[in-house]
Motif scaffolding. Sequence first.
Motif, PDB file in Angstrom:
ATOM      1  N   ARG A   1       0.866  -1.172   0.000  1.00  0.00           N
ATOM      2  CA  ARG A   1       0.000   0.000   0.000  1.00  0.00           C
ATOM      3  C   ARG A   1       0.904   1.222   0.000  1.00  0.00           C
ATOM      4  O   ARG A   1       1.725   1.403   0.897  1.00  0.00           O
ATOM      5  CB  ARG A   1      -0.888  -0.020   1.236  1.00  0.00           C
ATOM      6  N   GLU A   2       0.761   2.072  -1.011  1.00  0.00           N
ATOM      7  CA  GLU A   2       1.614   3.250  -1.108  1.00  0.00           C
ATOM      8  C   GLU A   2       1.252   4.254  -0.028  1.00  0.00           C
ATOM      9  O   GLU A   2       0.114   4.666   0.114  1.00  0.00           O
ATOM     10  CB  GLU A   2       1.491   3.893  -2.483  1.00  0.00           C
ATOM     11  N   LEU A   3       2.272   4.665   0.746  1.00  0.00           N
ATOM     12  CA  LEU A   3       2.085   5.627   1.824  1.00  0.00           C
ATOM     13  C   LEU A   3       2.588   7.011   1.462  1.00  0.00           C
ATOM     14  O   LEU A   3       2.186   8.000   2.078  1.00  0.00           O
ATOM     15  CB  LEU A   3       2.822   5.159   3.081  1.00  0.00           C
ATOM     16  N   GLY A   4       3.495   7.084   0.511  1.00  0.00           N
ATOM     17  CA  GLY A   4       4.052   8.380   0.147  1.00  0.00           C
ATOM     18  C   GLY A   4       4.877   8.304  -1.115  1.00  0.00           C
ATOM     19  O   GLY A   4       5.334   7.237  -1.513  1.00  0.00           O
ATOM     20  N   ARG A   5       5.049   9.465  -1.733  1.00  0.00           N
ATOM     21  CA  ARG A   5       5.836   9.581  -2.961  1.00  0.00           C
ATOM     22  C   ARG A   5       6.461  10.971  -2.967  1.00  0.00           C
ATOM     23  O   ARG A   5       5.774  11.965  -2.738  1.00  0.00           O
ATOM     24  CB  ARG A   5       4.934   9.404  -4.177  1.00  0.00           C
ATOM     25  N   VAL A   6       7.760  11.016  -3.228  1.00  0.00           N
ATOM     26  CA  VAL A   6       8.469  12.288  -3.315  1.00  0.00           C
ATOM     27  C   VAL A   6       9.378  12.237  -4.529  1.00  0.00           C
ATOM     28  O   VAL A   6      10.242  11.365  -4.628  1.00  0.00           O
ATOM     29  CB  VAL A   6       9.330  12.562  -2.058  1.00  0.00           C
ATOM     30  N   GLU A   7       9.176  13.157  -5.455  1.00  0.00           N
ATOM     31  CA  GLU A   7      10.117  13.336  -6.549  1.00  0.00           C
ATOM     32  C   GLU A   7      11.099  14.393  -6.060  1.00  0.00           C
ATOM     33  O   GLU A   7      10.688  15.431  -5.551  1.00  0.00           O
ATOM     34  CB  GLU A   7       9.382  13.774  -7.806  1.00  0.00           C
TER      35      GLU A   7
ATOM     36  N   VAL B   1      12.545  14.871   1.719  1.00  0.00           N
ATOM     37  CA  VAL B   1      12.655  13.405   1.742  1.00  0.00           C
ATOM     38  C   VAL B   1      12.773  12.929   3.187  1.00  0.00           C
ATOM     39  O   VAL B   1      12.043  12.024   3.614  1.00  0.00           O
ATOM     40  CB  VAL B   1      13.871  12.938   0.904  1.00  0.00           C
ATOM     41  N   ARG B   2      13.665  13.529   3.952  1.00  0.00           N
ATOM     42  CA  ARG B   2      13.851  13.127   5.356  1.00  0.00           C
ATOM     43  C   ARG B   2      12.580  13.337   6.178  1.00  0.00           C
ATOM     44  O   ARG B   2      12.212  12.488   7.000  1.00  0.00           O
ATOM     45  CB  ARG B   2      15.024  13.889   5.976  1.00  0.00           C
ATOM     46  N   GLU B   3      11.895  14.466   5.965  1.00  0.00           N
ATOM     47  CA  GLU B   3      10.671  14.759   6.722  1.00  0.00           C
ATOM     48  C   GLU B   3       9.577  13.738   6.440  1.00  0.00           C
ATOM     49  O   GLU B   3       8.891  13.274   7.350  1.00  0.00           O
ATOM     50  CB  GLU B   3      10.161  16.160   6.387  1.00  0.00           C
ATOM     51  N   VAL B   4       9.400  13.388   5.172  1.00  0.00           N
ATOM     52  CA  VAL B   4       8.359  12.417   4.801  1.00  0.00           C
ATOM     53  C   VAL B   4       8.679  11.055   5.409  1.00  0.00           C
ATOM     54  O   VAL B   4       7.807  10.398   5.982  1.00  0.00           O
ATOM     55  CB  VAL B   4       8.205  12.337   3.267  1.00  0.00           C
ATOM     56  N   VAL B   5       9.924  10.616   5.286  1.00  0.00           N
ATOM     57  CA  VAL B   5      10.320   9.327   5.858  1.00  0.00           C
ATOM     58  C   VAL B   5      10.090   9.329   7.368  1.00  0.00           C
ATOM     59  O   VAL B   5       9.480   8.406   7.913  1.00  0.00           O
ATOM     60  CB  VAL B   5      11.790   8.995   5.519  1.00  0.00           C
ATOM     61  N   ARG B   6      10.550  10.363   8.047  1.00  0.00           N
ATOM     62  CA  ARG B   6      10.393  10.421   9.507  1.00  0.00           C
ATOM     63  C   ARG B   6       8.914  10.378   9.903  1.00  0.00           C
ATOM     64  O   ARG B   6       8.523   9.640  10.807  1.00  0.00           O
ATOM     65  CB  ARG B   6      11.041  11.669  10.086  1.00  0.00           C
ATOM     66  N   THR B   7       8.080  11.145   9.237  1.00  0.00           N
ATOM     67  CA  THR B   7       6.651  11.187   9.571  1.00  0.00           C
ATOM     68  C   THR B   7       6.017   9.809   9.458  1.00  0.00           C
ATOM     69  O   THR B   7       5.253   9.391  10.342  1.00  0.00           O
ATOM     70  CB  THR B   7       5.926  12.187   8.651  1.00  0.00           C
ATOM     71  N   ILE B   8       6.342   9.098   8.402  1.00  0.00           N
ATOM     72  CA  ILE B   8       5.733   7.779   8.181  1.00  0.00           C
ATOM     73  C   ILE B   8       6.289   6.742   9.151  1.00  0.00           C
ATOM     74  O   ILE B   8       5.546   5.953   9.733  1.00  0.00           O
ATOM     75  CB  ILE B   8       5.906   7.352   6.712  1.00  0.00           C
ATOM     76  N   VAL B   9       7.594   6.739   9.379  1.00  0.00           N
ATOM     77  CA  VAL B   9       8.201   5.722  10.235  1.00  0.00           C
ATOM     78  C   VAL B   9       7.846   5.943  11.702  1.00  0.00           C
ATOM     79  O   VAL B   9       7.592   4.975  12.430  1.00  0.00           O
ATOM     80  CB  VAL B   9       9.734   5.671  10.033  1.00  0.00           C
ATOM     81  N   VAL B  10       7.800   7.178  12.154  1.00  0.00           N
ATOM     82  CA  VAL B  10       7.492   7.459  13.562  1.00  0.00           C
ATOM     83  C   VAL B  10       6.143   6.868  13.949  1.00  0.00           C
ATOM     84  O   VAL B  10       5.975   6.387  15.064  1.00  0.00           O
ATOM     85  CB  VAL B  10       7.557   8.980  13.843  1.00  0.00           C
ATOM     86  N   GLU B  11       5.186   6.864  13.034  1.00  0.00           N
ATOM     87  CA  GLU B  11       3.862   6.317  13.325  1.00  0.00           C
ATOM     88  C   GLU B  11       3.881   4.802  13.486  1.00  0.00           C
ATOM     89  O   GLU B  11       3.048   4.247  14.190  1.00  0.00           O
ATOM     90  CB  GLU B  11       2.888   6.668  12.195  1.00  0.00           C
ATOM     91  N   ARG B  12       4.814   4.119  12.838  1.00  0.00           N
ATOM     92  CA  ARG B  12       4.786   2.662  12.792  1.00  0.00           C
ATOM     93  C   ARG B  12       5.893   1.988  13.603  1.00  0.00           C
ATOM     94  O   ARG B  12       5.712   0.904  14.112  1.00  0.00           O
ATOM     95  CB  ARG B  12       4.857   2.207  11.339  1.00  0.00           C
ATOM     96  N   MET B  13       7.040   2.621  13.667  1.00  0.00           N
ATOM     97  CA  MET B  13       8.175   2.056  14.403  1.00  0.00           C
ATOM     98  C   MET B  13       9.083   3.182  14.884  1.00  0.00           C
ATOM     99  O   MET B  13      10.157   3.395  14.340  1.00  0.00           O
ATOM    100  CB  MET B  13       8.928   1.039  13.539  1.00  0.00           C
TER     101      MET B  13
ATOM    102  N   VAL C   1      13.154   9.486  -7.520  1.00  0.00           N
ATOM    103  CA  VAL C   1      11.803   9.332  -6.983  1.00  0.00           C
ATOM    104  C   VAL C   1      11.883   8.386  -5.795  1.00  0.00           C
ATOM    105  O   VAL C   1      12.526   7.342  -5.866  1.00  0.00           O
ATOM    106  CB  VAL C   1      10.838   8.750  -8.034  1.00  0.00           C
ATOM    107  N   LEU C   2      11.239   8.772  -4.700  1.00  0.00           N
ATOM    108  CA  LEU C   2      11.106   7.922  -3.523  1.00  0.00           C
ATOM    109  C   LEU C   2       9.655   7.495  -3.413  1.00  0.00           C
ATOM    110  O   LEU C   2       8.754   8.336  -3.425  1.00  0.00           O
ATOM    111  CB  LEU C   2      11.504   8.694  -2.253  1.00  0.00           C
ATOM    112  N   LEU C   3       9.432   6.195  -3.329  1.00  0.00           N
ATOM    113  CA  LEU C   3       8.106   5.649  -3.044  1.00  0.00           C
ATOM    114  C   LEU C   3       8.192   4.905  -1.722  1.00  0.00           C
ATOM    115  O   LEU C   3       9.152   4.160  -1.486  1.00  0.00           O
ATOM    116  CB  LEU C   3       7.653   4.678  -4.131  1.00  0.00           C
ATOM    117  N   ILE C   4       7.204   5.120  -0.878  1.00  0.00           N
ATOM    118  CA  ILE C   4       7.163   4.444   0.416  1.00  0.00           C
ATOM    119  C   ILE C   4       5.918   3.570   0.432  1.00  0.00           C
ATOM    120  O   ILE C   4       4.807   4.053   0.223  1.00  0.00           O
ATOM    121  CB  ILE C   4       7.126   5.449   1.572  1.00  0.00           C
TER     122      ILE C   4
END
Length: 141
Positions: A19-25, A34-46, A73-76
């Motif tokens: 399930r796609e959670l985020g995308r950053v070009e 890129v760092r902010e998006v990764v941190r936001t998503i990971v902090v919620e889960r782990m 492109v980063l896809l999470i």
Amino acid sequence: MAQKWEHARVTGPSVAAGRELGRVEFGPDDLRRVREVVRTIVVERMPDRADNAVLAVHEVAVNSIVHGGGHGVLLIDETDDSLVFTIEDEDGTGSVPLLRDAGVDATSGRGLWIAQRLSDSLTIEARPARTRVRVHLRLAS
């Protein structure tokens, strides 16, 4: 805001059954995003792995900028058991980047090595027009 790179795109789902959670070009001016998006998503889960995830993805994104045409492109994605960060760029060489521990005097060359050590798995796929690196982090069961 990230520029939209017409020629840097990931087609189709980045991870099967994910399930796609985020995308950053991104380009050189977008690493903070890129760092902010990764941190936001990971902090919620782990939350205990957020710093490692941010650094691992950052290192691979920097490689995309330096070695992959200046952008990527980063896809999470989230699967049943993992978060998967796919970084794709238009490397164009068709050769798999080397995972190596640079010497103690080296000023570069450690990015993929760092990403591998901070993740549960690192996969690299190189094609003539693209390089795709996936950073895998297992979710707690």
